[in-house]
Design a protein around this motif. Sequence first.
Motif, PDB file in Angstrom:
ATOM      1  N   GLU A 179       0.932  -1.095  -0.060  1.00 10.78           N
ATOM      2  CA  GLU A 179      -0.033   0.152  -0.090  1.00 10.78           C
ATOM      3  C   GLU A 179       1.010   1.174  -0.183  1.00 10.78           C
ATOM      4  OE1 GLU A 179      -3.412  -0.139   2.425  1.00 10.78           O
ATOM      5  OE2 GLU A 179      -3.368  -2.102   2.487  1.00 10.78           O
ATOM      6  N   HIS A 180       0.608   2.091  -0.724  1.00  5.67           N
ATOM      7  CA  HIS A 180       1.284   3.257  -1.099  1.00  5.67           C
ATOM      8  C   HIS A 180       0.795   4.344  -1.741  1.00  5.67           C
ATOM      9  CE1 HIS A 180       5.529   5.203  -1.306  1.00  5.67           C
ATOM     10  NE2 HIS A 180       5.582   5.279  -2.636  1.00  5.67           N
ATOM     11  N   ASP A 181       0.887   5.589  -1.125  1.00 10.63           N
ATOM     12  CA  ASP A 181       0.423   6.621  -1.843  1.00 10.63           C
ATOM     13  C   ASP A 181      -1.145   6.610  -2.429  1.00 10.63           C
ATOM     14  OD1 ASP A 181       2.676   8.334  -1.551  1.00 10.63           O
ATOM     15  OD2 ASP A 181       3.373   8.009  -3.845  1.00 10.63           O
ATOM     16  N   GLY A 182      -2.105   5.965  -1.516  1.00 16.07           N
ATOM     17  CA  GLY A 182      -3.256   5.774  -1.779  1.00 16.07           C
ATOM     18  C   GLY A 182      -3.562   4.638  -2.867  1.00 16.07           C
ATOM     19  N   PHE A 183      -2.322   3.997  -3.121  1.00 14.25           N
ATOM     20  CA  PHE A 183      -2.704   2.920  -4.165  1.00 14.25           C
ATOM     21  C   PHE A 183      -2.670   1.492  -3.600  1.00 14.25           C
ATOM     22  CE2 PHE A 183      -1.708   5.765  -7.349  1.00 14.25           C
ATOM     23  CZ  PHE A 183      -2.390   5.798  -8.347  1.00 14.25           C
ATOM     24  N   VAL A 184      -3.420   0.631  -3.598  1.00 14.27           N
ATOM     25  CA  VAL A 184      -3.254  -0.904  -3.262  1.00 14.27           C
ATOM     26  C   VAL A 184      -2.702  -1.524  -4.618  1.00 14.27           C
ATOM     27  CG1 VAL A 184      -4.326  -3.074  -2.481  1.00 14.27           C
ATOM     28  CG2 VAL A 184      -5.134  -0.876  -1.545  1.00 14.27           C
ATOM     29  N   MET A 185      -1.265  -1.920  -4.430  1.00 14.50           N
ATOM     30  CA  MET A 185      -0.419  -2.426  -5.495  1.00 14.50           C
ATOM     31  C   MET A 185      -0.405  -3.937  -5.144  1.00 14.50           C
ATOM     32  SD  MET A 185       2.362   0.357  -5.994  1.00 14.50           S
ATOM     33  CE  MET A 185       2.020   1.993  -6.086  1.00 14.50           C
ATOM     34  N   THR A 186      -0.871  -5.067  -6.079  1.00 11.43           N
ATOM     35  CA  THR A 186      -0.748  -6.390  -6.118  1.00 11.43           C
ATOM     36  C   THR A 186       0.142  -6.799  -6.899  1.00 11.43           C
ATOM     37  OG1 THR A 186      -3.038  -6.760  -5.382  1.00 11.43           O
ATOM     38  CG2 THR A 186      -1.713  -8.599  -5.839  1.00 11.43           C
ATOM     39  N   VAL A 187       1.547  -7.298  -6.306  1.00 10.64           N
ATOM     40  CA  VAL A 187       2.592  -7.839  -7.195  1.00 10.64           C
ATOM     41  C   VAL A 187       2.289  -8.926  -7.899  1.00 10.64           C
ATOM     42  CG1 VAL A 187       5.070  -8.047  -7.234  1.00 10.64           C
ATOM     43  CG2 VAL A 187       4.297  -6.575  -5.617  1.00 10.64           C
ATOM     44  N   LEU A 188       1.767  -9.080  -9.087  1.00 13.69           N
ATOM     45  CA  LEU A 188       1.368 -10.096  -9.748  1.00 13.69           C
ATOM     46  C   LEU A 188       2.550 -11.135 -10.221  1.00 13.69           C
ATOM     47  CD1 LEU A 188      -1.593  -8.788 -11.657  1.00 13.69           C
ATOM     48  CD2 LEU A 188      -1.695  -9.859  -9.515  1.00 13.69           C
ATOM     49  N   VAL A 189       3.483 -10.309 -10.800  1.00 12.15           N
ATOM     50  CA  VAL A 189       4.645 -11.063 -11.556  1.00 12.15           C
ATOM     51  C   VAL A 189       6.025 -10.235 -11.145  1.00 12.15           C
ATOM     52  CG1 VAL A 189       5.710 -12.090 -13.636  1.00 12.15           C
ATOM     53  CG2 VAL A 189       3.122 -12.003 -13.363  1.00 12.15           C
ATOM     54  N   GLY A 190       6.994 -10.934 -10.975  1.00 10.89           N
ATOM     55  CA  GLY A 190       8.291 -10.247 -10.451  1.00 10.89           C
ATOM     56  C   GLY A 190       8.351  -9.566  -9.444  1.00 10.89           C
ATOM     57  N   ASP A 191       9.071  -8.574  -9.419  1.00 10.44           N
ATOM     58  CA  ASP A 191       9.435  -7.628  -8.370  1.00 10.44           C
ATOM     59  C   ASP A 191       8.736  -6.247  -8.296  1.00 10.44           C
ATOM     60  OD1 ASP A 191      11.317  -9.586  -7.286  1.00 10.44           O
ATOM     61  OD2 ASP A 191      12.502  -9.104  -8.937  1.00 10.44           O
ATOM     62  N   HIS A 192       8.442  -5.838  -7.191  1.00  8.41           N
ATOM     63  CA  HIS A 192       8.193  -4.238  -7.298  1.00  8.41           C
ATOM     64  C   HIS A 192       8.439  -3.845  -5.527  1.00  8.41           C
ATOM     65  CE1 HIS A 192       7.049  -0.220  -8.478  1.00  8.41           C
ATOM     66  NE2 HIS A 192       6.131  -0.291  -7.084  1.00  8.41           N
ATOM     67  N   LEU A 242      -3.075  -2.228  -9.648  1.00  8.03           N
ATOM     68  CA  LEU A 242      -3.109  -0.909  -9.047  1.00  8.03           C
ATOM     69  C   LEU A 242      -4.610  -0.495  -8.716  1.00  8.03           C
ATOM     70  CD1 LEU A 242      -0.599   1.113 -11.249  1.00  8.03           C
ATOM     71  CD2 LEU A 242      -0.061  -0.152  -9.045  1.00  8.03           C
ATOM     72  N   VAL A 243      -4.844  -0.468  -7.571  1.00 12.30           N
ATOM     73  CA  VAL A 243      -6.265   0.174  -7.029  1.00 12.30           C
ATOM     74  C   VAL A 243      -6.253   1.317  -6.395  1.00 12.30           C
ATOM     75  CG1 VAL A 243      -8.463  -0.453  -6.078  1.00 12.30           C
ATOM     76  CG2 VAL A 243      -7.429  -2.326  -7.355  1.00 12.30           C
ATOM     77  N   ALA A 244      -7.111   2.146  -6.860  1.00 11.31           N
ATOM     78  CA  ALA A 244      -7.124   3.579  -5.887  1.00 11.31           C
ATOM     79  C   ALA A 244      -8.551   3.816  -5.652  1.00 11.31           C
ATOM     80  CB  ALA A 244      -6.567   4.896  -6.998  1.00 11.31           C
ATOM     81  N   SER A 263      -9.601   6.337  -3.847  1.00 10.05           N
ATOM     82  CA  SER A 263      -9.827   7.863  -3.888  1.00 10.05           C
ATOM     83  C   SER A 263      -8.765   8.400  -4.974  1.00 10.05           C
ATOM     84  CB  SER A 263      -9.609   8.575  -2.633  1.00 10.05           C
ATOM     85  OG  SER A 263      -8.379   8.066  -2.043  1.00 10.05           O
ATOM     86  N   GLU A 264      -8.821   9.483  -5.160  1.00  9.67           N
ATOM     87  CA  GLU A 264      -7.915   9.899  -6.248  1.00  9.67           C
ATOM     88  C   GLU A 264      -6.732  10.098  -5.922  1.00  9.67           C
ATOM     89  OE1 GLU A 264      -8.905  14.115  -7.969  1.00  9.67           O
ATOM     90  OE2 GLU A 264      -6.698  14.169  -8.784  1.00  9.67           O
ATOM     91  N   SER A 265      -5.707   9.541  -6.178  1.00  8.47           N
ATOM     92  CA  SER A 265      -4.246   9.131  -6.014  1.00  8.47           C
ATOM     93  C   SER A 265      -3.045   9.448  -6.930  1.00  8.47           C
ATOM     94  CB  SER A 265      -4.091   7.705  -5.645  1.00  8.47           C
ATOM     95  OG  SER A 265      -5.193   7.248  -4.491  1.00  8.47           O
ATOM     96  N   ARG A 266      -2.192   9.788  -6.626  1.00  4.68           N
ATOM     97  CA  ARG A 266      -1.035  10.208  -7.298  1.00  4.68           C
ATOM     98  C   ARG A 266       0.471   9.357  -6.865  1.00  4.68           C
ATOM     99  NH1 ARG A 266       0.613  14.158 -11.093  1.00  4.68           N
ATOM    100  NH2 ARG A 266      -1.362  14.938 -10.986  1.00  4.68           N
ATOM    101  N   THR A 267       1.159   8.784  -7.576  1.00  5.22           N
ATOM    102  CA  THR A 267       2.104   8.395  -6.924  1.00  5.22           C
ATOM    103  C   THR A 267       3.228   8.550  -8.048  1.00  5.22           C
ATOM    104  OG1 THR A 267       3.136   6.433  -5.700  1.00  5.22           O
ATOM    105  CG2 THR A 267       1.764   5.789  -7.777  1.00  5.22           C
ATOM    106  N   SER A 268       4.748   7.956  -7.635  1.00  3.56           N
ATOM    107  CA  SER A 268       5.682   8.006  -8.508  1.00  3.56           C
ATOM    108  C   SER A 268       6.235   6.554  -8.431  1.00  3.56           C
ATOM    109  CB  SER A 268       6.679   8.746  -8.218  1.00  3.56           C
ATOM    110  OG  SER A 268       8.001   8.557  -9.143  1.00  3.56           O
ATOM    111  N   MET A 269       6.199   5.642  -9.473  1.00  2.00           N
ATOM    112  CA  MET A 269       6.567   4.331  -9.453  1.00  2.00           C
ATOM    113  C   MET A 269       8.029   4.218 -10.064  1.00  2.00           C
ATOM    114  SD  MET A 269       3.008   2.444 -10.628  1.00  2.00           S
ATOM    115  CE  MET A 269       3.819   1.049  -9.962  1.00  2.00           C
ATOM    116  N   VAL A 270       8.722   3.378  -9.244  1.00  4.91           N
ATOM    117  CA  VAL A 270      10.112   2.946  -9.857  1.00  4.91           C
ATOM    118  C   VAL A 270      10.003   2.189 -10.903  1.00  4.91           C
ATOM    119  CG1 VAL A 270      12.377   2.178  -8.879  1.00  4.91           C
ATOM    120  CG2 VAL A 270      11.121   3.493  -7.510  1.00  4.91           C
TER     121      VAL A 270
END
Length: 320
Positions: free
Chosen positions: A164-177, A195-197, A199-206
């Motif tokens: 969970e990061h910056d309002g996003f729920v991120m599920t790592v389906l394949v590989g690494d994050h 990536l599920v948001a 509410s309105e969300s903004r993030t910088s993804m590596v």
Amino acid sequence: MTNPDSRPDASQASDCPARPDRPVLERISARVSTLGQGMTIRRVLPSRQRRMIGAWCFFDHAGPLAYEAGHGIAVGPHPHTGLQTFSWMIEGRMRHTDSLGNEAWIEPGQVNLMSAGHGIAHAEESDPDRPGRVQLAQLWIALPDEVRDDEPFFINYPELPVIEHDGFVMTVLVGDHDKVTSPVEVFTPLVALDLVADSESRTSMVLEPKFEYGLMVLEGRATVQDESFEPGELAYLGQNRSAIEVQADAGSRLLLIGGEPFAEDILLWWNFVARTPDEIEQAVRDWQDGRRFGNVDAARTPPLNVPSLDGVRLKAHGKR
Ligand code: MN
């Protein structure tokens, strides 16, 4: 699932030279079709602009669909070779059966991975006795030469790691994050993130600069580099990025896929990934003659017939 589009090469490579000073941003609009039971399928790979993203060579977003009892999804037994099918269940449940004797329900939040290797057949069916909903993403992963003739296998992954990061729920389906690794077994460097948001969300993804990426909008809306993308649209992001700013409207669901550009030219026809027309023709004969792929004894629906190769000119394609 199965590929109803048996055109050999509905799309041609376009020349889009990557400029090192400015990362690529291409809009790919899905080809939309309807499966028998009224389910909308949005296909962004292969597309006219782009054939693959890393080893990802096929990308369908199916549904969402609400259906009555007796009217779910039923894709009868059909063969695959040279690829892995990757199914990410978003809503509803479906039953996977295959010619190895596996029988597994895939539930929301789960991944089914079927590695076809030399050959396997499977069926995908919803519960015929109950009303329900269904929404899933199904992608295919081209297998590299060294494993594409290996024995088939099937794995259901009941749980995937979540960040969970910056309002996003991120599920790592394949590989690494972000130092989190998915257990899903693939054979080339790849990534997939849901990536599920709420509410309105903004993030910088590596990002990994060696990878090329695509960001697909499944629900809601995403903005990348001041361009807005809606369901049925994929933002192709190219290579050479170390990060990307993503903004999502409230209620959005996005799927980010990426990978090292696939080094081999593949030939994708119907449900087969091969290298030469001879290999495709052999796979067609093997399915018609009941060899190689086996039977899906536990399926409730009849097997699919392979489309005719008459008049089809099979041509290999490269990375685009
Ligand atoms: Mn399939």
